[in-house]
Design an enzyme around this catalytic site. Structure first.
Site, short mmCIF file in Angstrom:
data_model
loop_
_atom_site.label_atom_id
_atom_site.label_comp_id
_atom_site.label_asym_id
_atom_site.label_seq_id
_atom_site.Cartn_x
_atom_site.Cartn_y
_atom_site.Cartn_z
N ARG A 127 9.61 10.72 26.32
CA ARG A 127 10.17 9.51 26.92
C ARG A 127 9.84 8.28 26.07
O ARG A 127 10.57 7.31 26.06
CB ARG A 127 9.66 9.31 28.35
CG ARG A 127 10.07 7.96 28.97
CD ARG A 127 10.14 7.96 30.49
NE ARG A 127 9.02 8.62 31.13
CZ ARG A 127 7.78 8.12 31.21
NH1 ARG A 127 7.49 6.94 30.68
NH2 ARG A 127 6.83 8.80 31.81
N LYS A 152 30.21 4.14 20.75
CA LYS A 152 31.51 3.74 20.22
C LYS A 152 31.57 3.99 18.71
O LYS A 152 31.59 5.12 18.29
CB LYS A 152 31.78 2.29 20.59
CG LYS A 152 31.49 1.95 22.06
CD LYS A 152 32.47 2.59 23.02
CE LYS A 152 32.09 2.41 24.48
NZ LYS A 152 31.80 1.04 24.87
#
Ligand code: PLP
Length: 397
Positions: free
Chosen positions: A57, A207
């Protein structure tokens, strides 16, 4: 690496430190934890006095390679990553804004970002001021009243409006604001906000950075102290980038320069071509000389990007007819991938908004967002021509 050219950096940067076993490619380290036989060494790594990893994490080698590549491409002091672009944005704002603070931004930010500004931050007693995108005087006026954060996005989604980053960053700095720029649409190939005076740059890596629409991710880079504070918020709150996604993003980024150069070219040609159709009411692209802020775009961008949008006559009805006829385009919510992607703004970037909210943002219901892929331009033009041809034929009959 520092002296290497941009495209060379996209390929080599950030990788060497993470290679193992003589492998030439960064491994996908799926291990959740990292073990230590030496308790003192474990401690040293845990408190950050020695490099290494403890728990997935917090940090991971594959993820670190991705962060390092973005950091170098944006010319930043530090970078940290997230599970999505929205996680990057929400964790950044969550780190920096407290009750009583004021944030100034523009009305045309990405739909999710706009929701944070209009729905969530006000509940935390953060004052949010959103000004008309492209009205620099108004933005300067609001900044001058004082703000903790100035948040910009240029070009914007979906009408590709332009904000003068250098001018606004100066105004922000004058009042001690932290200047943040969402650089997702431009990518570091076309625009470097840190050079223009921003403190932090954010990307939805989902993207253009990844470029293949097969991995979600986000990244924040810039001022070291700020990035470290944001990293700390993220390691506790847990919006960690997955190592497999990090690998896919890393691999995608190796062709970033090639892809963006092609997308810049294709988008420019498509924007010009769209203007020749009777059914097209308006075309929005910063590379068109009639774009209201073409000159600013020309000054602050190296290329105008792969994103454009256009409004069709007949609104939603025409959109419904036209889009399914395109052969070389995905009708989907993503953008920036190697395939051309189209979608009505009302179902993609601003689906979270009501029709009234979209109208207030100047987004016509018949607006189509067009993310130019890297296909052959002749095929893309031909595809649009046949789609318009078909609906014009039966509109007449
Ligand atoms: C997609 C997008 C985001 C959000 O990114 P996700 O990875 O989808 O969470 C933020 N800003 C811009 C400009 C985007 O296009």
């Amino acid at each position: 690496m520092k002296d290497a050219k941009f495209s060379t950096k996209t390929i080599w940067a950030g990788e060497k430190e993470q290679l193992a076993f003589g492998a030439t490619q960064v491994p996908v380290v799926h291990s959740v934890s990292f073990g230590y036989d030496d308790m003192d060494e474990w401690y040293e790594v845990a408190v950050g006095r020695k490099p290494g990893h403890i728990y997935g994490r917090n940090t991971n080698p594959t993820v670190q390679a991705f962060e390092e590549k973005v950091r170098i491409l944006e010319g930043a002091e530090a970078a940290t990553s997230f599970s999505t672009g929205m996680a990057a944005i929400s964790n950044t704002l969550g780190t920096l804004l407290f009750p009583g603070d004021r944030v100034v931004s523009i009305k045309d930010t990405y739909g999710g970002t706009n929701k944070i500004f209009t729905e969530f931050l006000p509940k935390q007693q953060v004052e949010v001021v959103l000004t008309e995108t492209g009205n620099h005087e108004l933005l300067e006026e609001e900044i001058a009243k004082g703000c903790k954060v100035l948040y910009l996005e240029s070009p914007t989604n979906p009408t590709v409006k332009i904000t003068d980053i250098k001018r606004m960053a100066e105004a922000g700095r004058a009042v001690g604001a932290i200047v943040i720029v969402d650089n997702t649409f431009a990518t570091p190939v076309n625009q470097n906000p840190l050079e223009l005076g921003a403190d932090l740059v954010i990307h939805s890596a989902t993207k253009f950075l990844g470029g293949h629409a097969d991995a979600l991710g986000g990244v924040v880079c810039g001022n070291k102290e700020l990035v470290e504070a944001i990293y700390h918020y993220r390691e506790i709150n847990g919006a960690t980038l997955d190592p497999m996604a990090a690998y896919l993003l890393l691999r995608g980024m190796k062709t970033l320069k090639l892809r963006i150069d092609q997308q810049n070219k294709n988008a420019q040609e498509i924007a010009e071509y769209l203007k020749t159709f009777d059914l097209v009411e308006a075309v929005f692209y910063p590379g068109l000389p009639d774009h209201p802020h073409h000159d600013i775009a020309k000054a602050q961008m190296k290329g105008y990007g792969g994103m454009l949008s256009f409004a069709v006559k007949g609104g939603v009805e025409t959109v419904r007819d036209l889009l399914p006829k395109l052969k070389f385009a995905n009708r989907a919510a993503n953008l920036g991938s190697v395939e051309t992607v189209v979608g009505p703004s009302r179902t993609t970037s601003h689906v979270e908004c009501t029709p009234e909210e979209r109208a207030a943002m100047g987004i016509p219901e018949g607006l189509i967002r067009y993310s130019a892929g890297i296909e052959d331009i002749d095929d893309l033009k031909q595809d649009l021509a046949q789609a318009f041809q078909t609906i014009q034929t039966y509109a007449k009959s």
